[in-house]
Design a protein around this motif. Structure first.
Motif, mmCIF file in Angstrom:
data_model
loop_
_atom_site.group_PDB
_atom_site.id
_atom_site.type_symbol
_atom_site.label_atom_id
_atom_site.label_comp_id
_atom_site.label_asym_id
_atom_site.label_seq_id
_atom_site.Cartn_x
_atom_site.Cartn_y
_atom_site.Cartn_z
ATOM 1 N N LYS A 1 -42.985 54.342 14.563
ATOM 2 C CA LYS A 1 -44.267 53.654 14.769
ATOM 3 C C LYS A 1 -44.744 52.892 13.542
ATOM 4 N N PHE A 2 -43.885 52.723 12.558
ATOM 5 C CA PHE A 2 -44.295 51.963 11.384
ATOM 6 C C PHE A 2 -44.283 50.469 11.699
ATOM 7 N N LEU A 3 -45.381 49.806 11.402
ATOM 8 C CA LEU A 3 -45.537 48.377 11.689
ATOM 9 C C LEU A 3 -45.316 47.563 10.431
ATOM 10 N N ILE B 1 -44.929 43.484 8.961
ATOM 11 C CA ILE B 1 -45.031 42.063 9.271
ATOM 12 C C ILE B 1 -43.686 41.386 9.067
ATOM 13 N N TYR C 1 -48.748 35.811 14.242
ATOM 14 C CA TYR C 1 -47.866 36.703 13.497
ATOM 15 C C TYR C 1 -46.845 37.345 14.426
ATOM 16 N N TYR D 1 -44.916 41.105 14.269
ATOM 17 C CA TYR D 1 -44.764 42.401 13.632
ATOM 18 C C TYR D 1 -43.654 43.159 14.340
ATOM 19 N N PHE E 1 -57.516 41.391 14.112
ATOM 20 C CA PHE E 1 -56.372 40.738 14.730
ATOM 21 C C PHE E 1 -56.327 41.117 16.206
ATOM 22 N N SER F 1 -55.031 35.688 14.682
ATOM 23 C CA SER F 1 -56.294 35.935 13.987
ATOM 24 C C SER F 1 -56.891 34.610 13.539
ATOM 25 N N PHE G 1 -53.660 41.711 19.194
ATOM 26 C CA PHE G 1 -52.240 41.960 19.394
ATOM 27 C C PHE G 1 -51.847 41.779 20.856
ATOM 28 N N GLY G 2 -50.620 41.311 21.043
ATOM 29 C CA GLY G 2 -50.055 41.272 22.374
ATOM 30 C C GLY G 2 -49.594 42.669 22.785
ATOM 31 N N PRO G 3 -49.119 42.821 24.019
ATOM 32 C CA PRO G 3 -48.723 44.133 24.539
ATOM 33 C C PRO G 3 -47.397 44.641 24.003
ATOM 34 N N GLN H 1 -42.343 47.081 15.100
ATOM 35 C CA GLN H 1 -42.698 48.506 15.034
ATOM 36 C C GLN H 1 -41.446 49.326 15.296
ATOM 37 N N LYS I 1 -41.635 41.924 28.588
ATOM 38 C CA LYS I 1 -42.152 43.207 28.099
ATOM 39 C C LYS I 1 -41.011 44.128 27.672
ATOM 40 N N PHE J 1 -44.316 42.949 18.181
ATOM 41 C CA PHE J 1 -45.678 42.575 18.562
ATOM 42 C C PHE J 1 -46.033 41.211 17.994
#
Lengths: 111, 112
Positions: free
Chosen positions: B41-43, B45, B33, B35, B101, B94, B103-105, B37, B9, B90
């Motif tokens: 906070k912009f995500l 891929i 996938y 991703y 989708f 999917s 998402f993981g933590p 961030q 984590k 992240f």
């Protein structure tokens, strides 16, 4: 280039009020999705609206999609303090291929 | 019964080190996938795999190498870590017909 842009960037309201967030995108889409991200957590899928749909409801959430204006809105009715989070729109141009995210709206609901 | 899990984590490391992040999904999805961030906070891929095959590689430096040993796992290995790699990563999965989708933590990577 970034697909989605959201406004407002930040929104602060009182519990019980409605919150509206808007999202604009640039290219044709297969569907548009909204996600919530609580601080320090992963993203949670809220609702998906397909390009041939104009409005969708899920509990206190209402999403609209206007493909002619390439825009969507997320309305949260009767907001609660627990709704405090960042909300992201994401576009999918070909089902399941990838999601392109907007910049997000930070919603704060004050008790 | 976690749907998408990631480890670790938190990851704090020195510049120049090599590190890995692991991801597993138990949803039976074909596509996974990574991703990134950033601090705003912009995500964005990074990679996408479908049935262990790379289908998206978004101009990520080749210091980042994804590995998918089977369709339930997609790991991310990063060589020669740089300060700019600090971000939250992240994993997601999917299915083309699925509704959204998963998402993981997230893994918060800090490069010192």
């Amino acid at each position: 280039s970034q697909q989605g842009e959201e406004d407002p960037q930040a929104l602060s309201i009182q519990e019980g009020e409605n919150a509206t967030m808007n999202c604009s995108y640039k290219t044709s889409i297969n569907n548009l999705q909204w996600y919530r991200q609580n601080s320090g957590r992963g993203l949670v899928h809220l609702i998906l609206i397909r390009s041939n749909e104009r409005e969708k409801h899920s509990g206190r959430l209402r999403v609209t999609l206007d493909t002619s204006k390439k825009s969507s809105s997320l309305l949260i009715t009767a907001s609660r303090a627990a709704d405090t989070a960042s909300y992201f729109c994401a576009t999918d141009v070909a089902s399941g291929s990838r999601l392109t995210f907007g910049e997000g709206t930070q919603l704060t609901v004050n008790p | 019964d976690t749907a998408v899990s990631q480890t670790p984590k938190y990851l704090v490391t020195q510049m120049g080190n090599d590190k890995s992040i692991k991801c597993e999904q138990n949803l039976g999805h074909d596509t996974m996938y990574w991703y990134k961030q950033d601090s705003k906070k912009f995500l964005k891929i990074m990679f996408s795999y479908n049935n262990k095959e790379l289908i998206i590689n978004e101009t990520v430096p080749n210091r980042f190498s994804p590995k998918s040993p089977d369709k339930a796992h997609l790991n991310l290995h990063i060589n020669s870590l740089e300060l700019g790699d600090s971000a939250v990563y992240f994993c997601a999965s999917s299915q083309p017909t699925s509704r959204g989708f998963f998402f993981g933590p997230g893994t918060r990577l800090t490069v010192l």
